[in-house]
Design an enzyme around this catalytic site. Structure first.
Site, PDB file in Angstrom:
ATOM      1  N   ALA A 132       0.939  -1.187   0.016  1.00 49.56           N
ATOM      2  CA  ALA A 132      -0.018   0.049  -0.005  1.00 49.56           C
ATOM      3  C   ALA A 132       0.986   1.250   0.050  1.00 49.56           C
ATOM      4  O   ALA A 132       2.182   1.157   0.101  1.00 49.56           O
ATOM      5  CB  ALA A 132      -0.942   0.049   1.370  1.00 49.56           C
ATOM      6  N   LYS A 133       0.487   2.414  -0.285  1.00 47.71           N
ATOM      7  CA  LYS A 133       1.185   3.619  -0.005  1.00 47.71           C
ATOM      8  C   LYS A 133       0.067   4.800   0.224  1.00 47.71           C
ATOM      9  O   LYS A 133      -1.146   4.641  -0.516  1.00 47.71           O
ATOM     10  CB  LYS A 133       1.801   3.998  -1.318  1.00 47.71           C
TER      11      LYS A 133
END
Ligand code: NAD
Length: 411
Positions: A101-102
């Site tokens: 994720a980011k």
């Protein structure tokens, strides 16, 4: 080439080497969930200011999604997407049980006061608190954020979900952070560098280094290389670049940065142009700043023999091709800078057991993970007769694809 186009190209090349089914490829490339939202705060002078926030959850087939939160003016939907995808392959390369994720906010943190940053972080957390969770998605620091940011996220999240320090990693030691986490990405870069140089019959002690970026990753890389007897002959940050062919006094530079906040005005070297830094004569170039800094325009002039990607996505694919043709050996980001997420994993292990490991143990475990991953990448390089980037991508993509199929999503 955009960060997303470049990451996806590397994915497709790896998928081809692995002979992955086109439906699996499509499913692996597509993000699990993307959130884009407004973050409005009142500034200290009572005026309102609005920013755009993002969280992209790319893949969760190997575990809860994991990835940093970046505060930087260049943060946009495409870049966050690319970085989320890189996290999926990275966690798989070092074999920690997470997906990718980011997130981030398109803002300039240096122009905000501490109280403005705190308000912005709380609004950001409020907007995503329902989408993250210890079994879903666990954020960590990235460019422009740090342990204090993680403490604010944990506090804001806890208002809705009860006391939850393990909703983030990279948090302060006092509220459940791990010893060694702050240095972990830089330390991992240095372990990776040692493994690569060793394979080529060289050592840090006998090599010269150029480091771009002097934040969390770059300053730890510089400090640890200096401690091992390596000679850092040029460094830079956003305020400028300097060189000293006799070797920069890194402890003095760290002290200078602590006092002044940047490298500018340090008198232990000669000022050089920021573009010159990347093409400076050296054995090892370590980009530790932003993405896309090695391009088809400057790759031909790079003189380093080795490039260790401390930053995420610093090399455009066109630059990659040029550098490989020149014989430059590149250790890719999804392995080289995986020390941070590896020690984030150790942090969550310690949190779940309510114990604290000593720093020596953390560092020794990190070395074990980084060495293990290096050997696995080399094995993929032999199997697929490919370079280190493709060795790392086939390793990461292959592991994620296997879990996707095992869980029954590939049919
Ligand atoms: P940071 O905000 O602590 O530091 C960034 C540094 O880069 C600063 O010194 C800044 O002045 C410098 N910089 C920015 N633009 C520059 C430019 N054009 N030229 C020269 N210097 C420039 O960020 P960080 O946490 O050290 O992250 C750096 C890179 O490492 C990013 O690509 C990030 O995604 C990656 N990374 C960080 C971590 C982590 O744990 N912090 C983990 C994995 C990867």
């Amino acid at each position: 080439m955009s960060a997303l186009a470049s990451t996806s190209r590397n994915f497709r090349d790896a998928a081809r080497l692995l002979n992955l089914d086109s439906k699996i490829q499509k499913s692996l490339l597509m993000p699990h969930k993307e959130i884009k939202f407004e973050c409005t705060i009142r500034k200290d002078d009572e005026t309102l200011v609005s920013y755009v926030g993002f969280r992209v959850q790319h893949d969760n087939s190997r575990g809860p999604m994991k990835g940093g939160i970046r505060y930087h003016p260049m943060v946009d939907h495409e870049e966050v997407n690319a970085l989320a995808q890189l996290m999926t392959w990275k966690t798989a390369v070092v074999n920690v049980p997470y997906g990718g994720a980011k997130g981030g906010i398109g803002c300039s943190p240096k122009d905000l006061s501490m109280s403005e940053l705190e308000r912005l972080t709380r609004v950001f957390t409020y907007k995503i608190h329902d989408a993250i969770g210890v079994n879903v998605d666990v954020p960590a620091p990235d460019m422009g954020t740090n342990a204090q940011t993680m403490a604010w996220i944990s506090d804001e999240y806890s208002k809705f979900h009860g006391y939850s320090p393990n909703i983030v990693t990279g948090k302060p030691i006092e509220i459940g952070g791990s010893l060694g986490r702050e240095a972990a990405t830089g330390r991992g870069v240095v372990f990776a560098t040692e493994a690569l140089l060793n394979e080529h019959g060289k050592s840090i002690k006998d090599s010269t280094f150029v480091v771009q970026g002097f934040g969390n990753v770059g300053s730890w890389v510089a400090r640890l290389i200096h401690e091992r007897g390596g000679k850092i002959i040029a460094v830079s940050d956003i305020t400028g670049a300097l060189k000293n062919t006799n070797g920069i006094d890194i402890p003095a530079l760290l002290e200078h940065k602590e006092r002044n906040g940047s490298l500018s005005s340090f008198d232990g070297g000669d000022k050089i142009n920021a573009d010159e830094l990347l093409i400076h004569e050296c054995d090892v170039l370590v980009p530790c700043a932003s993405s896309g800094v090695l391009t088809r325009e400057n790759a031909g002039d790079v003189k380093a023999k080795f490039i260790i990607e401390g930053a995420n996505n610093p090399t455009d694919p066109e630059a990659d091709d040029i550098l490989l043709k020149k014989g430059v050996v590149i250790l890719p980001d999804i392995y080289a800078n995986a020390g941070g997420v590896t020690v984030s994993h150790f942090e969550l292990v310690q949190n779940s057991q309510h114990i604290m490991w000593d720093e020596e143990y953390v560092n020794a475990q990190l070395k074990k993970y980084m060495s293990g991953a290096f050997n696995s990448i080399k094995s993929m390089c032999r199997t697929h007769e490919c370079n280190l980037r493709m060795g790392a991508f086939t390793l990461g993509v292959g592991r994620v694809a296997k879990c996707t199929v095992l869980r029954g999503w590939g049919s």
